[in-house]
Each structure stands twice: as structure tokens, then as C-alpha cells.
Design a protein around this motif. Structure first.
Motif, mmCIF file in Angstrom:
data_model
loop_
_atom_site.group_PDB
_atom_site.id
_atom_site.type_symbol
_atom_site.label_atom_id
_atom_site.label_comp_id
_atom_site.label_asym_id
_atom_site.label_seq_id
_atom_site.Cartn_x
_atom_site.Cartn_y
_atom_site.Cartn_z
ATOM 1 N N ASN A 131 -10.842 -11.029 4.858
ATOM 2 C CA ASN A 131 -11.379 -9.918 5.645
ATOM 3 C C ASN A 131 -10.463 -9.484 6.785
ATOM 4 N N GLY A 132 -9.455 -10.278 7.093
ATOM 5 C CA GLY A 132 -8.647 -10.028 8.279
ATOM 6 C C GLY A 132 -7.601 -8.947 8.094
ATOM 7 N N PRO A 133 -6.800 -8.719 9.135
ATOM 8 C CA PRO A 133 -5.784 -7.665 9.087
ATOM 9 C C PRO A 133 -4.653 -8.031 8.140
ATOM 10 N N ILE A 134 -4.115 -7.032 7.461
ATOM 11 C CA ILE A 134 -2.880 -7.183 6.700
ATOM 12 C C ILE A 134 -1.788 -6.479 7.493
ATOM 13 N N TYR A 135 -0.822 -7.250 7.948
ATOM 14 C CA TYR A 135 0.284 -6.676 8.719
ATOM 15 C C TYR A 135 1.381 -6.226 7.769
ATOM 16 N N ALA A 136 1.811 -4.999 7.926
ATOM 17 C CA ALA A 136 2.892 -4.433 7.125
ATOM 18 C C ALA A 136 3.882 -3.746 8.060
ATOM 19 N N LYS A 137 5.004 -3.325 7.509
ATOM 20 C CA LYS A 137 6.011 -2.627 8.305
ATOM 21 C C LYS A 137 6.237 -1.229 7.760
ATOM 22 N N ASP A 138 6.398 -0.274 8.681
ATOM 23 C CA ASP A 138 6.703 1.084 8.256
ATOM 24 C C ASP A 138 8.208 1.218 8.029
ATOM 25 N N ASN A 139 8.651 2.439 7.721
ATOM 26 C CA ASN A 139 10.063 2.621 7.374
ATOM 27 C C ASN A 139 11.000 2.523 8.569
ATOM 28 N N LYS A 140 10.437 2.296 9.764
ATOM 29 C CA LYS A 140 11.267 2.046 10.947
ATOM 30 C C LYS A 140 11.195 0.579 11.376
ATOM 31 N N GLY A 141 10.504 -0.221 10.599
ATOM 32 C CA GLY A 141 10.377 -1.644 10.913
ATOM 33 C C GLY A 141 9.284 -1.980 11.891
ATOM 34 N N ASN A 142 8.430 -1.004 12.208
ATOM 35 C CA ASN A 142 7.327 -1.250 13.137
ATOM 36 C C ASN A 142 6.139 -1.875 12.411
ATOM 37 N N LEU A 143 5.513 -2.851 13.058
ATOM 38 C CA LEU A 143 4.326 -3.462 12.474
ATOM 39 C C LEU A 143 3.127 -2.524 12.571
ATOM 40 N N VAL A 144 2.383 -2.458 11.490
ATOM 41 C CA VAL A 144 1.128 -1.715 11.459
ATOM 42 C C VAL A 144 0.056 -2.651 10.924
ATOM 43 N N ILE A 145 -1.190 -2.324 11.185
ATOM 44 C CA ILE A 145 -2.309 -3.109 10.662
ATOM 45 C C ILE A 145 -3.019 -2.298 9.595
ATOM 46 N N GLU A 146 -3.045 -2.867 8.383
ATOM 47 C CA GLU A 146 -3.767 -2.252 7.281
ATOM 48 C C GLU A 146 -5.157 -2.870 7.201
ATOM 49 N N ASP A 147 -6.153 -2.007 7.188
ATOM 50 C CA ASP A 147 -7.549 -2.441 7.096
ATOM 51 C C ASP A 147 -8.083 -2.029 5.734
ATOM 52 N N TRP A 148 -7.972 -2.939 4.763
ATOM 53 C CA TRP A 148 -8.490 -2.685 3.432
ATOM 54 C C TRP A 148 -10.001 -2.896 3.423
ATOM 55 N N GLY A 149 -10.648 -2.306 2.445
ATOM 56 C CA GLY A 149 -12.082 -2.490 2.334
ATOM 57 C C GLY A 149 -12.444 -3.931 2.026
ATOM 58 N N PHE A 150 -13.532 -4.411 2.639
ATOM 59 C CA PHE A 150 -14.050 -5.752 2.379
ATOM 60 C C PHE A 150 -15.555 -5.640 2.221
ATOM 61 N N ASN A 151 -16.069 -6.112 1.079
ATOM 62 C CA ASN A 151 -17.512 -6.000 0.832
ATOM 63 C C ASN A 151 -18.144 -7.325 0.425
ATOM 64 N N GLY A 152 -17.624 -8.423 0.990
ATOM 65 C CA GLY A 152 -18.220 -9.724 0.725
ATOM 66 C C GLY A 152 -18.082 -10.161 -0.717
ATOM 67 N N TRP A 153 -16.863 -9.914 -1.294
ATOM 68 C CA TRP A 153 -16.568 -10.311 -2.670
ATOM 69 C C TRP A 153 -17.565 -9.693 -3.654
ATOM 70 N N GLY A 154 -17.760 -8.382 -3.487
ATOM 71 C CA GLY A 154 -18.692 -7.698 -4.373
ATOM 72 C C GLY A 154 -20.126 -7.818 -3.930
ATOM 73 N N LYS A 155 -20.329 -7.820 -2.595
ATOM 74 C CA LYS A 155 -21.656 -7.884 -1.991
ATOM 75 C C LYS A 155 -22.412 -9.151 -2.385
ATOM 76 N N LYS A 156 -21.666 -10.261 -2.428
ATOM 77 C CA LYS A 156 -22.287 -11.551 -2.712
ATOM 78 C C LYS A 156 -22.609 -12.323 -1.440
ATOM 79 N N ALA A 157 -22.114 -11.866 -0.306
ATOM 80 C CA ALA A 157 -22.346 -12.546 0.967
ATOM 81 C C ALA A 157 -22.350 -11.506 2.081
ATOM 82 N N GLU A 158 -22.873 -11.883 3.245
ATOM 83 C CA GLU A 158 -22.848 -10.988 4.402
ATOM 84 C C GLU A 158 -21.403 -10.661 4.775
ATOM 85 N N PHE A 159 -21.144 -9.420 5.152
ATOM 86 C CA PHE A 159 -19.755 -9.027 5.399
ATOM 87 C C PHE A 159 -19.566 -8.020 6.516
#
Length: 379
Positions: A131-159
Motif C-alpha cells: 500500500n505504500g509509496p513507490i518512489y520513481a525518478k523522472d527524466n531529470k533524476g528527480n524522485l517522485v512518489i507514485e500512488d497506485w491503486g490499493f483495494n485490499g488485495w481485491g477487497k479482501k481486507a480493510e484498506f
């Protein structure tokens, strides 16, 4: 056999961007008509690259009670201690009361707080890899935080609380924030990258109607190329419904480096319930240059796991779910004779880091190991 991520009394749980052109361009079903290559906008640094720090979500009592929390505290103390000598440790705690409790435990163990900071965010559980942040780098080498969707592994748990963590961290760190919640449901433990343009994953944990209904493999590849910077894909079928994650890749196969896959023997993979066709494909997989990977095989535990509080599990433990930090490699250990065997193999693979075994028996009863509860922040 194992029944990962299933609890008896509750459910829980685990380079700079450039435009691709020429022979390495990725074309998909969706863009084949106009033959436009998918543009790499961001690239995810591989786990073994230098870290600024590691994120942990500390277990609490508010979802599953004090017994759950108390049985996990020792593992978090061990991880925090091992990590804090070589990088920052960002501890997410539920509230001020929990922060005080954790501070007292760390003080009792004489763990310096010099490299430790606390963030008070409500969470549902401990699985920050997913569920946490995915850190990636842009084309200038700057860190960004990617927030992908998280739904409790298919709504199997609270999320709902955990789903907010990446945005809260981005706001606190004043980093560029990419809201991908409507683009794809994607847990961190579902994806492995080799740092050289190749991604490995199971379809069952991504191209599943409980995550991304109707999404094609080609569309998923386009998204991963754009936001992870990968152009070569190793897709295994996986096994939907086997456990709450629908068979995350990081339980049985990891990239040791750009030339190496760390996994198990074919017999142990069958014991792990990996389909035979997936085992064949895994062992025949190649990198982006069509070169076969070297394979390092870790054992399963010699016996089924028994928790520290005496609960006998009906499945063995995996050592593949380890975490690479700056100075150490945290390896799940089970008080089993194969702990020493696995630790020695991993130590040889990472000679410049110290292997630290972390007792995960109680955590494993709740479905995961070390990689599932850690998330790296690249330097």
C-alpha cells in the motif's frame, strides 16, 4: 500446504526516463495501429540501489487487537535496529499514543533514534510494500512518489486508511505526487524489476477481475513501461484465489541483480503451489537482451512453521521474501535448521552487506514475511 495471508480469526495480510525508440520500442495492441512507441516517463530504481531510508508501518491494536500487535512488536524492533545503522527508518504509527509506546520499546532496547523518525498516519495493517509509496525518478533524476491503486488485495481486507499513505507521505515530503489510483490497482509485492528494463509478475495478482477487470496484458505493459521504465516482461500465470494476494511474485521469485533470479528448486516451487507451466517459464526466462538469467535456489524450511506462541502452521516458510537495505539484507528466519543454509546463500549473493535473520514466525502466521512489510525510499 501453506495458506498464506489467511488468518484463523481475522483476515490480513505483502534512471532517468527517456523515450524508447529503435529496436527496444514497446508497442502494444492499443498503440499498434499508429506504431507510436510508449514513452518512458518514470523509472523505478531497483531495490539494491542506495537508499535514503526504509518505510515501516508499525503494528497496532486498532484493527485486530492487542495480541496481534504484541506478537509482532519484536520483529519490528529487530528490523528497526538492523536498518537504522545504515539508513533512515521512517516509522508510521497509528496515533500519538502508539508513537509513545514504540519510543519506549526502542529505548528499552537501547536503539538510537538518530536515524529514526515517526509519522502519525492511521493504517489498517502492516503491509507497506503493497500500500505504500513507490518512489520513481523522472527524466531529470528527480524522485517522485507514485500512488497506485490499493483495494485490499481485491477487497479482501480493510484498506481505506492504508490507501491514503502514499499521498500523505508525498504531502509531508513535498515531492511530486502521481495519482495513479484510477490507472491501475497495483501492489508493490506483485511486481519485481531487475533494474535493467525487465519486470516479473503473476497475472493472477494484476490482471484479475478483483483488481483490474477487463485490462489486457498489453495495456498493463504499456502502463508499466510508462511509470516503471520496463520494456521486457516475464509474465507467470500465478494462481488466483490461492491466498489473499492471489500469489504475489515476491514470495517465490526475486531478482538478485540484473543477471540473477533468486527462487526455489522446481520441487519446492511445486510445494509452494506454483503451476508447473510457470516453473518451466521461469527457468527459461531471459532479460531484455534475450540472455538467460543465472538462478540462485533457496530452500524452504525443513519443517512446517510453528509460531513463537506455539501455533502450528501447516506450511513451510520461504526465504525468498528478503529485503535489501544499504548495509544489511534482512532475511526471514523461522527457528529452523535451514535458516543458516538460506542465510549463507544470500550472504554469498550480497557479500558487501551483512545478512541479518529476522524471526518472522508470528508475522508469517498472518500471511507475510520481511519484503511484505518494508518499502525503500531511494537516495
Amino acid at each position: 500446504m501453506k495458506s498464506l495471508y489467511v488468518l484463523p480469526f481475522f483476515v490480513t495480510l505483502c534512471y532517468s526516463g527517456v523515450e524508447i525508440s529503435g529496436p527496444t520500442a514497446l508497442f502494444t495492441e492499443e498503440n499498434a495501429a499508429d506504431k507510436k512507441p510508449v514513452q518512458v516517463l518514470y523509472t523505478m530504481p531497483e531495490e539494491g540501489m542506495p537508499h535514503e531510508g526504509t518505510w515501516l508501518q508499525w503494528p497496532h491494536q486498532y484493527q485486530y487487537g492487542e495480541a496481534y500487535r504484541d506478537r509482532l512488536d519484536d520483529a519490528w524492533i529487530e528490523m528497526t535496529h538492523a536498518l537504522s545503522d545504515g539508513e533512515k527508518v521512517h516509522l508510521i504509527v497509528y496515533d500519538e499514543e502508539e508513537e509513545e509506546r514504540v519510543r519506549e520499546m526502542l529505548a528499552e532496547d537501547k536503539i538510537s533514534l538518530k536515524n529514526i523518525d515517526f509519522k502519525i498516519y492511521k493504517t489498517d495493517d502492516v503491509w507497506v510494500r503493497d500500500n505504500g509509496p513507490i518512489y520513481a525518478k523522472d527524466n531529470k533524476g528527480n524522485l517522485v512518489i507514485e500512488d497506485w491503486g490499493f483495494n485490499g488485495w481485491g477487497k479482501k481486507a480493510e484498506f481505506e486508511n492504508c490507501d491514503e499513505i502514499p499521498e500523505r507521505i508525498a504531502n509531508d515530503q513535498h515531492k511530486k505526487y502521481l495519482d495513479l489510483n484510477e490507472v491501475m490497482i497495483n501492489e508493490g509485492g506483485a511486481v519485481e524489476i531487475d533494474g535493467n528494463g525487465t519486470m516479473m509478475a503473476t497475472k493472477s495478482a494484476i490482471l484479475n477481475k478483483n483488481r483490474n477487470p477487463g485490462m489486457s496484458q498489453a495495456k498493463a505493459q504499456e502502463i508499466f513501461t510508462r511509470y516503471y521504465g520496463v520494456t521486457n516482461f516475464i509474465w507467470l500465470e500465478g494462481k488466483a484465489g490461492l491466498e489473499i494476494t492471489d500469489m504475489h511474485i515476491d514470495g517465490f521469485a526475486r531478482f538478485g541483480d540484473k543477471n540473477t533470479i533468486v527462487t526455489m528448486s522446481p520441487d519446492d516451487l511445486l510445494e509452494w503451489q506454483v503451476p508447473q507451466n510457470d516453473i518451466n517459464k521461469l527457468y527459461q526466462s531471459t532479460n531484455k537482451n534475450k540472455k538467460k538469467y543465472n538462478f540462485v535456489k533457496l530452500p524452504l524450511t525443513s519443517e512446517n512453521v510453528t509460531t513463537a506462541y506455539g501455533k502450528k502452521l501447516d506450511y513451510p516458510g520461504s526465504y525468498v521474501n528478503y529485503y535489501i537495505a544499504n548495509n544489511v539484507v534482512l532475511v526471514p528466519n523461522y527457528k529452523d535448521r535451514n535458516d543458516a543454509v538460506a542465510n549463507a546463500i544470500i550472504q554469498k549473493l550480497y557479500p558487501n552487506r551483512e545478512v541479518v535473520g529476522i524471526d518472522v514466525r508470528n508475522l508469517y502466521a498472518n500471511g507475510g514475511m520481511i519484503h511484505c512489510v518494508t518499502q525503500q525510499q531511494p537516495r
